[in-house]
Design a protein around this motif. Structure first.
Motif, PDB file in Angstrom:
ATOM      1  N   TYR A  90      15.583  31.654  -7.417  1.00 51.97           N
ATOM      2  CA  TYR A  90      15.074  32.820  -6.691  1.00 51.97           C
ATOM      3  C   TYR A  90      15.566  34.118  -7.345  1.00 51.97           C
ATOM      4  CZ  TYR A  90      14.995  36.558  -3.270  1.00 51.97           C
ATOM      5  OH  TYR A  90      14.820  37.780  -2.663  1.00 51.97           O
ATOM      6  N   MET A  91      16.833  34.181  -7.650  1.00 52.30           N
ATOM      7  CA  MET A  91      17.401  35.398  -8.218  1.00 52.30           C
ATOM      8  C   MET A  91      16.842  35.694  -9.608  1.00 52.30           C
ATOM      9  SD  MET A  91      19.420  36.788  -5.992  1.00 52.30           S
ATOM     10  CE  MET A  91      20.508  37.885  -6.918  1.00 52.30           C
ATOM     11  N   SER A  92      16.480  34.662 -10.359  1.00 54.40           N
ATOM     12  CA  SER A  92      15.955  34.860 -11.711  1.00 54.40           C
ATOM     13  C   SER A  92      14.435  35.003 -11.735  1.00 54.40           C
ATOM     14  CB  SER A  92      16.371  33.693 -12.607  1.00 54.40           C
ATOM     15  OG  SER A  92      15.738  32.495 -12.190  1.00 54.40           O
ATOM     16  N   GLY A  93      13.794  34.764 -10.586  1.00 54.65           N
ATOM     17  CA  GLY A  93      12.341  34.852 -10.533  1.00 54.65           C
ATOM     18  C   GLY A  93      11.630  33.608 -11.016  1.00 54.65           C
ATOM     19  N   ALA A  94      12.376  32.530 -11.256  1.00 52.33           N
ATOM     20  CA  ALA A  94      11.759  31.269 -11.695  1.00 52.33           C
ATOM     21  C   ALA A  94      11.008  30.632 -10.541  1.00 52.33           C
ATOM     22  CB  ALA A  94      12.824  30.320 -12.221  1.00 52.33           C
ATOM     23  N   ASN A  95       9.985  29.856 -10.871  1.00 54.51           N
ATOM     24  CA  ASN A  95       9.131  29.302  -9.827  1.00 54.51           C
ATOM     25  C   ASN A  95       9.065  27.778  -9.911  1.00 54.51           C
ATOM     26  OD1 ASN A  95       7.435  29.624  -7.576  1.00 54.51           O
ATOM     27  ND2 ASN A  95       5.611  29.381  -8.853  1.00 54.51           N
ATOM     28  N   GLY A  96      10.064  27.173 -10.526  1.00 50.05           N
ATOM     29  CA  GLY A  96      10.015  25.726 -10.715  1.00 50.05           C
ATOM     30  C   GLY A  96      10.643  24.960  -9.579  1.00 50.05           C
ATOM     31  N   ARG A  97      10.754  23.679  -9.809  1.00 48.13           N
ATOM     32  CA  ARG A  97      11.362  22.775  -8.838  1.00 48.13           C
ATOM     33  C   ARG A  97      12.868  22.714  -9.102  1.00 48.13           C
ATOM     34  NH1 ARG A  97       9.381  16.545  -7.848  1.00 48.13           N
ATOM     35  NH2 ARG A  97      11.370  15.517  -8.142  1.00 48.13           N
ATOM     36  N   PRO A  98      13.693  22.908  -8.099  1.00 43.57           N
ATOM     37  CA  PRO A  98      15.141  22.979  -8.331  1.00 43.57           C
ATOM     38  C   PRO A  98      15.828  21.615  -8.388  1.00 43.57           C
ATOM     39  CG  PRO A  98      14.686  23.463  -6.045  1.00 43.57           C
ATOM     40  CD  PRO A  98      13.354  23.262  -6.709  1.00 43.57           C
ATOM     41  N   TYR A  99      15.066  20.551  -8.544  1.00 44.88           N
ATOM     42  CA  TYR A  99      15.689  19.222  -8.662  1.00 44.88           C
ATOM     43  C   TYR A  99      14.805  18.320  -9.494  1.00 44.88           C
ATOM     44  CZ  TYR A  99      12.423  18.067  -4.877  1.00 44.88           C
ATOM     45  OH  TYR A  99      11.305  17.898  -4.107  1.00 44.88           O
ATOM     46  N   GLY A 118       0.826  -1.205   0.000  1.00 43.54           N
ATOM     47  CA  GLY A 118       0.000   0.000   0.000  1.00 43.54           C
ATOM     48  C   GLY A 118       0.855   1.248   0.000  1.00 43.54           C
ATOM     49  N   HIS A 119       0.289   2.319  -0.541  1.00 44.70           N
ATOM     50  CA  HIS A 119       1.017   3.588  -0.631  1.00 44.70           C
ATOM     51  C   HIS A 119       0.054   4.743  -0.448  1.00 44.70           C
ATOM     52  CE1 HIS A 119       3.047   7.025  -2.660  1.00 44.70           C
ATOM     53  NE2 HIS A 119       4.137   6.474  -2.138  1.00 44.70           N
ATOM     54  N   LEU A 120       0.512   5.757   0.290  1.00 45.35           N
ATOM     55  CA  LEU A 120      -0.236   7.001   0.448  1.00 45.35           C
ATOM     56  C   LEU A 120       0.609   8.118  -0.131  1.00 45.35           C
ATOM     57  CD1 LEU A 120      -0.565   5.415   3.574  1.00 45.35           C
ATOM     58  CD2 LEU A 120      -2.620   6.768   3.215  1.00 45.35           C
ATOM     59  N   ARG A 121      -0.004   8.942  -0.971  1.00 39.95           N
ATOM     60  CA  ARG A 121       0.768   9.927  -1.722  1.00 39.95           C
ATOM     61  C   ARG A 121       0.493  11.345  -1.257  1.00 39.95           C
ATOM     62  NH1 ARG A 121       0.388  13.283  -6.368  1.00 39.95           N
ATOM     63  NH2 ARG A 121       2.412  13.493  -7.386  1.00 39.95           N
ATOM     64  N   TYR A 122       1.583  12.073  -1.023  1.00 39.18           N
ATOM     65  CA  TYR A 122       1.559  13.518  -0.907  1.00 39.18           C
ATOM     66  C   TYR A 122       2.496  14.035  -1.986  1.00 39.18           C
ATOM     67  CZ  TYR A 122      -0.904  15.741   3.008  1.00 39.18           C
ATOM     68  OH  TYR A 122      -1.848  16.301   3.834  1.00 39.18           O
ATOM     69  N   GLY A 123       1.972  14.733  -2.958  1.00 43.95           N
ATOM     70  CA  GLY A 123       2.803  15.213  -4.048  1.00 43.95           C
ATOM     71  C   GLY A 123       3.485  16.522  -3.676  1.00 43.95           C
ATOM     72  N   THR A 124       4.815  16.577  -3.815  1.00 44.20           N
ATOM     73  CA  THR A 124       5.529  17.816  -3.522  1.00 44.20           C
ATOM     74  C   THR A 124       5.486  18.767  -4.706  1.00 44.20           C
ATOM     75  OG1 THR A 124       7.585  16.747  -4.214  1.00 44.20           O
ATOM     76  CG2 THR A 124       7.087  16.752  -1.878  1.00 44.20           C
ATOM     77  N   HIS A 125       5.353  18.231  -5.908  1.00 51.72           N
ATOM     78  CA  HIS A 125       5.302  19.058  -7.118  1.00 51.72           C
ATOM     79  C   HIS A 125       4.469  18.321  -8.152  1.00 51.72           C
ATOM     80  CE1 HIS A 125       8.339  22.133  -6.132  1.00 51.72           C
ATOM     81  NE2 HIS A 125       8.933  21.160  -5.463  1.00 51.72           N
ATOM     82  N   GLY A 126       4.063  19.052  -9.163  1.00 52.77           N
ATOM     83  CA  GLY A 126       3.436  18.412 -10.311  1.00 52.77           C
ATOM     84  C   GLY A 126       1.963  18.111 -10.097  1.00 52.77           C
ATOM     85  N   LYS A 127       1.409  17.452 -11.112  1.00 50.45           N
ATOM     86  CA  LYS A 127      -0.022  17.203 -11.121  1.00 50.45           C
ATOM     87  C   LYS A 127      -0.379  16.037 -10.208  1.00 50.45           C
ATOM     88  CE  LYS A 127       0.539  14.350 -15.266  1.00 50.45           C
ATOM     89  NZ  LYS A 127       0.176  14.190 -16.678  1.00 50.45           N
ATOM     90  N   ASN A 128      -1.658  15.975  -9.883  1.00 51.97           N
ATOM     91  CA  ASN A 128      -2.158  14.890  -9.057  1.00 51.97           C
ATOM     92  C   ASN A 128      -3.140  14.091  -9.903  1.00 51.97           C
ATOM     93  OD1 ASN A 128      -2.465  13.392  -6.663  1.00 51.97           O
ATOM     94  ND2 ASN A 128      -4.383  14.458  -6.227  1.00 51.97           N
ATOM     95  N   SER A 129      -2.725  12.917 -10.320  1.00 52.29           N
ATOM     96  CA  SER A 129      -3.559  12.097 -11.187  1.00 52.29           C
ATOM     97  C   SER A 129      -3.293  10.630 -10.888  1.00 52.29           C
ATOM     98  CB  SER A 129      -3.247  12.386 -12.662  1.00 52.29           C
ATOM     99  OG  SER A 129      -1.917  12.009 -12.967  1.00 52.29           O
ATOM    100  N   ILE A 130      -4.123   9.771 -11.452  1.00 50.58           N
ATOM    101  CA  ILE A 130      -3.926   8.336 -11.280  1.00 50.58           C
ATOM    102  C   ILE A 130      -2.523   7.931 -11.730  1.00 50.58           C
ATOM    103  CG2 ILE A 130      -4.597   6.093 -12.214  1.00 50.58           C
ATOM    104  CD1 ILE A 130      -6.448   6.930 -10.056  1.00 50.58           C
ATOM    105  N   GLU A 131      -2.052   8.543 -12.818  1.00 47.27           N
ATOM    106  CA  GLU A 131      -0.744   8.170 -13.365  1.00 47.27           C
ATOM    107  C   GLU A 131       0.405   8.469 -12.405  1.00 47.27           C
ATOM    108  OE1 GLU A 131      -3.082   9.782 -15.055  1.00 47.27           O
ATOM    109  OE2 GLU A 131      -3.655   8.124 -16.362  1.00 47.27           O
TER     110      GLU A 131
END
Length: 635
Positions: A626-635, A120-133
């Motif tokens: 942060y310095m460039s104003g980007a809002n993505g995931r850094p990894y 069994g698995h319980l998911r908390y998504g740190t980034h990205g979409k939340n879907s069955i996939e």
């Protein structure tokens, strides 16, 4: 935690070591395994509410019979929806053939999920979409039984692009770049190689393909597969997996960043991300539940035997188990965590007393939110100890000189505590317009007016951690200000969160942290903004030369800034516009965190000292974003 924070998925693995008939005879229920898996998952609901998934493997099935089943859900109540679906299959079978449930062999062949190995698995998504996939478990299928691989984990890799590139270099064509798929295909590749090597060995002894396959399954070295597969992984992980022939494993990262525990008796082997679910599901005592050691894999063989295997040379890696598990994430009914959280509260008391000038008479203590309750108990116990010591001192020093009225007052003193705020769980902030939404958010918490002396009492409120400060500014402080205290003191049982996490916690955007905002604000006020540009250049140089040692250049942001200066600036930043009540902030000292949680020294989000090279690179990349104003995931 007053700020909403997604984090840390949860895993549950269960291997029945007895036939299904045993559980029907002993417990009156052949679905014993599923009932236990439900408990293990429901008691870890705190670890994942974005989605859930389960998978099962049936042992000793004939070719042509389905033996692997999987169900996933992203509904509002995913665990319930999955288990309703599983038990609906049983209801349908009963409707079609009322006598069939009495024939376990026939039931096993017709009923999906009715297996001996469950995940069994319980998911908390740190980034990205939340879907069955995006929900675990993930499945890699094959017509060779032991090449079927089911994987679910609580993890994040910092070097997924590198791992992806290695797969491409092998000639593979992965369908996604996600770390889950990359890790599964990585394990699958070395699983294939192990099969091919064993196949070459056994085909020299016989040309009977069925015999050769049975020998491969018996000789398959899962520890060797995991060692080769994980050699280049950089991240925090507790990875669970099942193979189609009935073997299973739980693999933990070398630094022990992500947690995993197991319980075993003659009937089951069970694994969970926390200890309390194992206590509840099996009536286990703390001494019965063991930790999967860092850098090791718990491997359960097809026959139900199990052993711990060293996968990494973990003695060469410093143990850095995540301290946030102890502060906030894990359930507080683990006896060790309960004691640690009380200790965190107690260790705050000297600074609190200094801040309120030991004025017990005119200070009221409380906590927000409920996750800070245990730290509050520890703080209250220590405050009472100090008050009792102070009373004893007064009686000893002035007992004969003091009047009866004074002695009565000293003996009758109590530390004052109130429940000052209650969260309205039903209130939804559906308005999107900024000002109107802020007005609504301010009423998420309710309070009872008249419980403190307006303009006289200082109000001290414990929070388990302050990440972004948004809820404090938009709601909590506004609510507390309606009580009209002389001063509001927000006390965090965790140190200042200064650096991003990259191992499974939703804390990767540097500019969102209130401590980082305060540091930048102070540098700007001192005309030292050029330092940020210097650090930006250092980060670029460090990342452009992978052969350089991994160093966190963001540490330089905080050089020359004291904790007290940052606390004062944070207090200013979280004070709502128009609030005329002075606000102070006190954070836990990092050394005291280590005193309270001596076995869990992972503190990279506080200290900037990461347990893997990839963590330092993520911090540098987060600063550049942060310095460039980007809002993505850094990894």
């Amino acid at each position: 935690m007053s700020d909403g924070l997604h984090h840390e998925c949860g895993i549950a693995l269960l291997r029945l070591r007895k036939p299904l008939s045993f559980f029907r005879e002993k417990y009156g229920n052949p679905f014993y395994g599923w009932n236990k898996l439900y408990l293990l998952m429901e008691k870890q609901h705190n670890r994942g509410q974005d989605g859930a998934g389960v998978a099962s493997i049936k042992l000793h099935m004939r070719p042509g019979q389905r033996y692997i089943s999987r169900a996933r859900s992203v509904s509002a109540q995913p665990i319930r929806e999955i288990f309703d679906r599983i038990y609906a299959n049983l209801d349908e079978v009963r409707r079609q053939d009322p006598a069939l449930p009495n024939d376990l062999d026939a039931l096993k062949s017709r009923l999906p999920y009715f297996g001996e190995l469950l995940l069994g698995h319980l998911r908390y998504g740190t980034h990205g979409k939340n879907s069955i996939e995006t929900c675990h478990p993930f499945l890699r299928q094959s017509n060779w039984r032991a090449r079927n691989l089911v994987v679910a984990g609580n993890f994040n890799m910092t070097n997924t692009p590198e791992l992806f590139g290695r797969l491409v270099d092998l000639g593979q064509h992965p369908k996604e770049r996600a770390d889950t798929v990359t890790v599964m295909e990585n394990i699958g590749h070395f699983l294939d190689l192990e099969h091919e090597e064993l196949g070459r060995q056994f085909t020299t002894e016989s040309d009977d393909a069925l015999w050769v396959q049975s020998q491969i399954e018996s000789a398959l070295d899962l520890a060797k597969v995991l060692t080769k597969a994980s050699r280049h992984w950089d991240g925090g992980y507790a990875m669970a997996g099942m193979l189609g022939h009935g073997a299973s494993f739980v693999l933990r990262d070398p630094a022990g960043i992500r947690p995993a525990y197991f319980y075993a008796n003659e009937e089951v082997v069970a694994v969970a991300s926390e200890r309390p679910p194992l206590f509840t599901a099996f009536g286990a005592q703390p001494s019965d539940v063991r930790e999967v050691p860092p850098g090791h894999a718990l491997i359960i063989n097809p026959d139900g035997s199990y052993a711990l295997h060293r996968i990494h040379a973990s003695e060469e890696v410093e143990r850095r188990s995540c301290s946030f598990e102890r502060i906030y994430f894990s359930r507080g009914n683990d006896p060790d965590i309960y004691a640690e959280r009380k200790k965190l509260g107690a260790l705050l008391v000297p600074r609190i007393l200094e801040h309120i000038h030991h004025d017990f008479r005119n200070t009221v203590f409380s906590y927000i939110p409920n996750t800070a309750e245990v730290a509050f108990y520890g703080m209250m116990e220590e405050l009472n100890r100090h008050l009792q010591a102070d009373t004893l001192r007064l009686l000893q020093e002035r007992g004969t000189e003091a009047s009866e009225e004074e002695r009565t007052e000293w003996v009758g003193r109590r530390v004052r505590m109130e429940k000052v705020a209650i969260k309205d769980a039903k209130l939804r902030t559906f308005i999107t317009d900024g000002q109107q939404r802020d007005d609504l958010v301010a009423h998420v918490y309710d309070t009872t007016l008249g419980i403190i002396q307006a303009g006289i009492d200082t109000l001290v409120v414990v929070d388990d951690s302050i990440v972004r400060g948004t809820t404090l500014r938009q709601s909590i402080i506004r609510t507390l200000a309606r009580l009209q205290p002389k001063r509001i003191v927000i006390v965090s049982s965790a140190p200042q969160i200064r650096y991003p996490d990259c191992y499974g916690i939703d804390m990767s955007r540097l500019g969102e942290f209130i401590a980082f905002q305060a540091a930048v604000s102070l540098l700007q006020a001192r005309n030292q903004s050029a330092l940020l540009e210097e650090i930006q250049q250092l980060c670029k140089e460090r990342l452009s030369q992978p052969d350089l040692p991994a160093v966190n250049e963001v540490l330089r942001v905080y050089e020359g800034l004291s904790r007290q200066e940052l606390e004062a600036e944070i207090a200013r930043l979280i004070t709502p516009v128009g609030c005329d009540i002075p606000v102070d902030v006190i954070y836990q000292d990092l050394a005291d965190l280590h005193r309270a949680c001596p076995a869990h020294q992972g503190d990279w989000y506080f200290s900037g000292h990461y347990p893997t090279p990839g963590g330092h690179r993520v911090a540098n990349r987060a600063f550049l974003q942060y310095m460039s104003g980007a809002n993505g995931r850094p990894y």
